[in-house]
Design a protein around this motif. Structure first.
Motif, PDB file in Angstrom:
ATOM      1  N   LYS A 246     -12.704 -16.993   8.825  1.00  0.00           N
ATOM      2  CA  LYS A 246     -13.178 -15.860   9.429  1.00  0.00           C
ATOM      3  C   LYS A 246     -14.441 -15.589  10.197  1.00  0.00           C
ATOM      4  N   TYR A 247     -15.304 -16.126   9.228  1.00  0.00           N
ATOM      5  CA  TYR A 247     -16.816 -16.077  10.047  1.00  0.00           C
ATOM      6  C   TYR A 247     -17.124 -17.213  11.029  1.00  0.00           C
ATOM      7  N   LEU A 248     -16.659 -18.405  10.635  1.00  0.00           N
ATOM      8  CA  LEU A 248     -16.885 -19.651  11.460  1.00  0.00           C
ATOM      9  C   LEU A 248     -16.149 -19.284  12.770  1.00  0.00           C
ATOM     10  N   GLY A 249     -14.862 -18.515  12.813  1.00  0.00           N
ATOM     11  CA  GLY A 249     -14.314 -18.342  13.985  1.00  0.00           C
ATOM     12  C   GLY A 249     -14.977 -17.553  14.763  1.00  0.00           C
ATOM     13  N   LEU A 250     -16.122 -16.725  14.472  1.00  0.00           N
ATOM     14  CA  LEU A 250     -17.042 -15.924  15.419  1.00  0.00           C
ATOM     15  C   LEU A 250     -17.970 -16.918  16.263  1.00  0.00           C
ATOM     16  N   LEU A 251     -18.123 -18.306  15.934  1.00  0.00           N
ATOM     17  CA  LEU A 251     -18.912 -18.957  16.627  1.00  0.00           C
ATOM     18  C   LEU A 251     -18.168 -19.885  17.890  1.00  0.00           C
ATOM     19  N   ARG A 252     -19.018 -19.807  18.941  1.00  0.00           N
ATOM     20  CA  ARG A 252     -18.302 -20.575  19.942  1.00  0.00           C
ATOM     21  C   ARG A 252     -18.633 -22.088  19.681  1.00  0.00           C
ATOM     22  N   ALA A 253     -18.108 -22.972  20.634  1.00  0.00           N
ATOM     23  CA  ALA A 253     -18.449 -24.160  20.588  1.00  0.00           C
ATOM     24  C   ALA A 253     -19.849 -24.494  20.306  1.00  0.00           C
ATOM     25  N   ASN A 254     -20.094 -25.640  19.683  1.00  0.00           N
ATOM     26  CA  ASN A 254     -21.368 -25.974  19.329  1.00  0.00           C
ATOM     27  C   ASN A 254     -22.301 -24.723  18.663  1.00  0.00           C
ATOM     28  N   GLY A 255     -21.836 -23.795  18.053  1.00  0.00           N
ATOM     29  CA  GLY A 255     -22.506 -22.984  17.561  1.00  0.00           C
ATOM     30  C   GLY A 255     -23.149 -23.427  16.017  1.00  0.00           C
ATOM     31  N   VAL A 256     -24.003 -22.611  15.751  1.00  0.00           N
ATOM     32  CA  VAL A 256     -24.704 -23.100  14.095  1.00  0.00           C
ATOM     33  C   VAL A 256     -24.853 -21.922  13.289  1.00  0.00           C
ATOM     34  N   PHE A 257     -24.024 -22.391  11.991  1.00  0.00           N
ATOM     35  CA  PHE A 257     -24.077 -21.380  10.755  1.00  0.00           C
ATOM     36  C   PHE A 257     -25.297 -21.699   9.952  1.00  0.00           C
ATOM     37  N   ILE A 258     -26.192 -20.792   9.852  1.00  0.00           N
ATOM     38  CA  ILE A 258     -27.704 -21.018   8.921  1.00  0.00           C
ATOM     39  C   ILE A 258     -27.622 -20.708   7.750  1.00  0.00           C
ATOM     40  N   MET A 259     -27.406 -21.256   6.614  1.00  0.00           N
ATOM     41  CA  MET A 259     -27.598 -20.587   5.293  1.00  0.00           C
ATOM     42  C   MET A 259     -28.997 -20.474   4.562  1.00  0.00           C
ATOM     43  N   VAL A 260     -29.421 -19.171   4.753  1.00  0.00           N
ATOM     44  CA  VAL A 260     -30.536 -19.068   3.913  1.00  0.00           C
ATOM     45  C   VAL A 260     -30.458 -18.289   2.626  1.00  0.00           C
ATOM     46  N   ALA A 261     -29.351 -17.876   2.234  1.00  0.00           N
ATOM     47  CA  ALA A 261     -28.739 -17.277   0.876  1.00  0.00           C
ATOM     48  C   ALA A 261     -28.926 -18.700  -0.064  1.00  0.00           C
ATOM     49  N   ALA A 262     -28.978 -18.220  -1.187  1.00  0.00           N
ATOM     50  CA  ALA A 262     -28.907 -19.599  -2.279  1.00  0.00           C
ATOM     51  C   ALA A 262     -27.948 -19.464  -3.301  1.00  0.00           C
ATOM     52  N   PRO A 263     -26.672 -19.503  -2.709  1.00  0.00           N
ATOM     53  CA  PRO A 263     -25.480 -19.451  -3.761  1.00  0.00           C
ATOM     54  C   PRO A 263     -25.563 -20.657  -4.775  1.00  0.00           C
ATOM     55  N   ASP A 264     -25.146 -20.048  -6.037  1.00  0.00           N
ATOM     56  CA  ASP A 264     -25.182 -21.085  -6.990  1.00  0.00           C
ATOM     57  C   ASP A 264     -23.958 -21.855  -7.324  1.00  0.00           C
ATOM     58  N   ALA A 265     -23.120 -21.973  -6.328  1.00  0.00           N
ATOM     59  CA  ALA A 265     -22.003 -22.762  -6.646  1.00  0.00           C
ATOM     60  C   ALA A 265     -21.848 -23.711  -5.211  1.00  0.00           C
ATOM     61  N   PRO A 266     -21.187 -24.736  -5.132  1.00  0.00           N
ATOM     62  CA  PRO A 266     -21.007 -25.652  -3.967  1.00  0.00           C
ATOM     63  C   PRO A 266     -20.161 -24.668  -3.131  1.00  0.00           C
ATOM     64  N   LEU A 267     -20.474 -25.005  -1.857  1.00  0.00           N
ATOM     65  CA  LEU A 267     -19.634 -24.341  -0.599  1.00  0.00           C
ATOM     66  C   LEU A 267     -18.108 -25.104  -0.696  1.00  0.00           C
ATOM     67  N   THR A 268     -17.180 -24.370  -0.752  1.00  0.00           N
ATOM     68  CA  THR A 268     -15.716 -24.803  -0.804  1.00  0.00           C
ATOM     69  C   THR A 268     -15.026 -24.256   0.247  1.00  0.00           C
ATOM     70  N   ASP A 269     -13.735 -24.776   0.503  1.00  0.00           N
ATOM     71  CA  ASP A 269     -12.908 -24.218   1.569  1.00  0.00           C
ATOM     72  C   ASP A 269     -13.416 -23.978   2.837  1.00  0.00           C
ATOM     73  N   ILE A 270     -14.116 -24.860   3.447  1.00  0.00           N
ATOM     74  CA  ILE A 270     -14.676 -25.036   4.743  1.00  0.00           C
ATOM     75  C   ILE A 270     -13.670 -25.460   5.656  1.00  0.00           C
ATOM     76  N   PRO A 271     -13.014 -24.700   6.911  1.00  0.00           N
ATOM     77  CA  PRO A 271     -12.088 -25.430   7.529  1.00  0.00           C
ATOM     78  C   PRO A 271     -12.690 -26.588   8.353  1.00  0.00           C
ATOM     79  N   THR A 272     -12.322 -27.704   7.992  1.00  0.00           N
ATOM     80  CA  THR A 272     -12.775 -29.091   8.424  1.00  0.00           C
ATOM     81  C   THR A 272     -12.309 -28.919  10.039  1.00  0.00           C
ATOM     82  N   MET A 273     -11.076 -28.674  10.420  1.00  0.00           N
ATOM     83  CA  MET A 273     -10.843 -28.699  11.839  1.00  0.00           C
ATOM     84  C   MET A 273     -11.337 -27.984  12.887  1.00  0.00           C
ATOM     85  N   LEU A 274     -11.957 -26.835  12.304  1.00  0.00           N
ATOM     86  CA  LEU A 274     -12.663 -25.902  12.807  1.00  0.00           C
ATOM     87  C   LEU A 274     -13.970 -26.408  13.245  1.00  0.00           C
TER      88      LEU A 274
END
Ligand SMILES: [Zn+2]
Ligand SMILES: [Zn+2]
Length: 340
Positions: A246-274
């Motif tokens: 849902k959130y990565l879908g907001l980005l245009r091509a070559n968009g950048v998602f910047i993480m500055v929160a510090a989640p205490d678990a690994p990132l999962t379920d990232i849609p690779t093809m997107l």
């Protein structure tokens, strides 16, 4: 309260040994950062108690060692989350001390090279190495300057590094201590700014902070409207059930998602093809380097970006910390050694 946590108490602790590189200052103000709470609670591993938290520190310089050139006695100065690094590795030599290969010395719950403990800003005095001490701009009061040293730089540095400028369209996830800076920085850099929040509660604040639009998590029509439209997303708040598509879908091509929160678990379920088809980058950022901090202070002094603060006397630190735990900050609490 976590079982491992300790209550705040007033105590006397030894200062760092004075040497030729030391700056000593009387603390005037210290912001309260979420990291302080994690550390008080041993949330990032066992804290080395006793610990003085606080890494958004401003004060007045009272004594300097003979190698100190960047501040002098009487100057107003600040210190952030990093108080030391090796100053000798490739990263330090490239002015990227915040990624030092020997590790960042944190302003609290750390050790100076001589073994002395590092102590933060919920105190009346601070001592440390001049390389991580910064002069506060003349037109910026200490109470305003304090939170630039963690919340400010954490959000400024990545937006600048990833080229936010006029024509960018930046989404900021989370309107809190970090997010309320992120929205202002992006706006001051010339971008169009969209606040992304879990509910409608902070809509008015986001608009007052200069956001051009606001999207609550359940506003599907708004998500559809901005699909493929953002150049950057700054993520300051991250929940375990985060809907990456849902959130990565907001980005245009070559968009950048910047993480500055510090989640205490690994990132999962990232849609690779997107990621592949849109050439999206997911990146992180850790505070900022001394050069970036100086650049940020100049930029803030010129553009008038400033935090929304609520002040507490230093003696009321326990109450202020509790109010922070209760989510009451709008958007940063400042502890003050003198009532002004
Ligand atoms: Zn912090
Ligand atoms: Zn280094």
């Amino acid at each position: 309260m976590d079982l491992d946590s300790k209550p705040l108490e007033l105590t006397d602790l030894p200062r760092k040994q004075f040497d030729d590189d030391t700056v000593e200052m009387d603390i005037t103000h210290c912001g309260i950062c979420a990291s302080d709470l994690f550390t008080l609670d041993s949330g990032w591993g066992a804290t080395d108690y006793p610990c003085i938290v606080g890494h958004e520190i401003t004060g007045v310089v009272t004594k300097v060692g003979k190698n100190v050139k960047n501040v002098k006695v009487g100057d107003r100065a600040g210190v952030g989350a990093q108080c030391g690094s090796c100053l000798n590795c490739d990263f330090c030599n490239d002015h990227e001390e915040n990624t030092c290969e020997k590790g960042v010395i944190p302003t609290y719950n750390g050790r100076w090279p001589n073994g002395d403990k590092t102590f933060g800003g919920y105190a009346d005095k601070w001592s440390g190495h001049h390389h991580f001490v910064f002069k506060v701009p003349d037109n910026m009061p200490n109470e305003i300057a304090a939170t630039f040293f963690c919340a400010g730089i954490t959000t400024y540095a990545p937006l600048k590094r990833h080229g936010v400028t006029k024509g960018s369209r930046v989404g900021v996830i989370g309107i809190g201590g970090l997010g309320h800076y992120g929205t202002q920085w992006a706006k001051a850099m010339g971008a169009e700014v969209i606040a992304l929040s879990h509910s409608n509660r902070k809509r008015d604040d986001a608009l007052k902070l200069g956001c051009d639009d606001f999207i609550a998590a359940d506003e599907d029509a708004k998500f559809a409207q901005y699909k493929g439209k953002l150049t950057h997303i700054l993520c300051t708040s991250f929940a375990r059930n985060f809907d990456w598509a849902k959130y990565l879908g907001l980005l245009r091509a070559n968009g950048v998602f910047i993480m500055v929160a510090a989640p205490d678990a690994p990132l999962t379920d990232i849609p690779t093809m997107l990621l592949v088809l849109k050439q999206i980058s997911i990146t992180g950022s850790a505070i900022g380097s001394p050069d970036e901090i100086r650049d940020m202070l100049d930029f803030a002094a010129k553009t008038g970006v400033k935090p929304w603060i609520q002040k507490y006397p230093m003696s009321k630190a326990p109450e202020a910390v509790q109010a922070m735990r209760d989510g009451k900050a709008r958007y940063r609490f400042i502890l003050c050694n003198k009532d002004e």
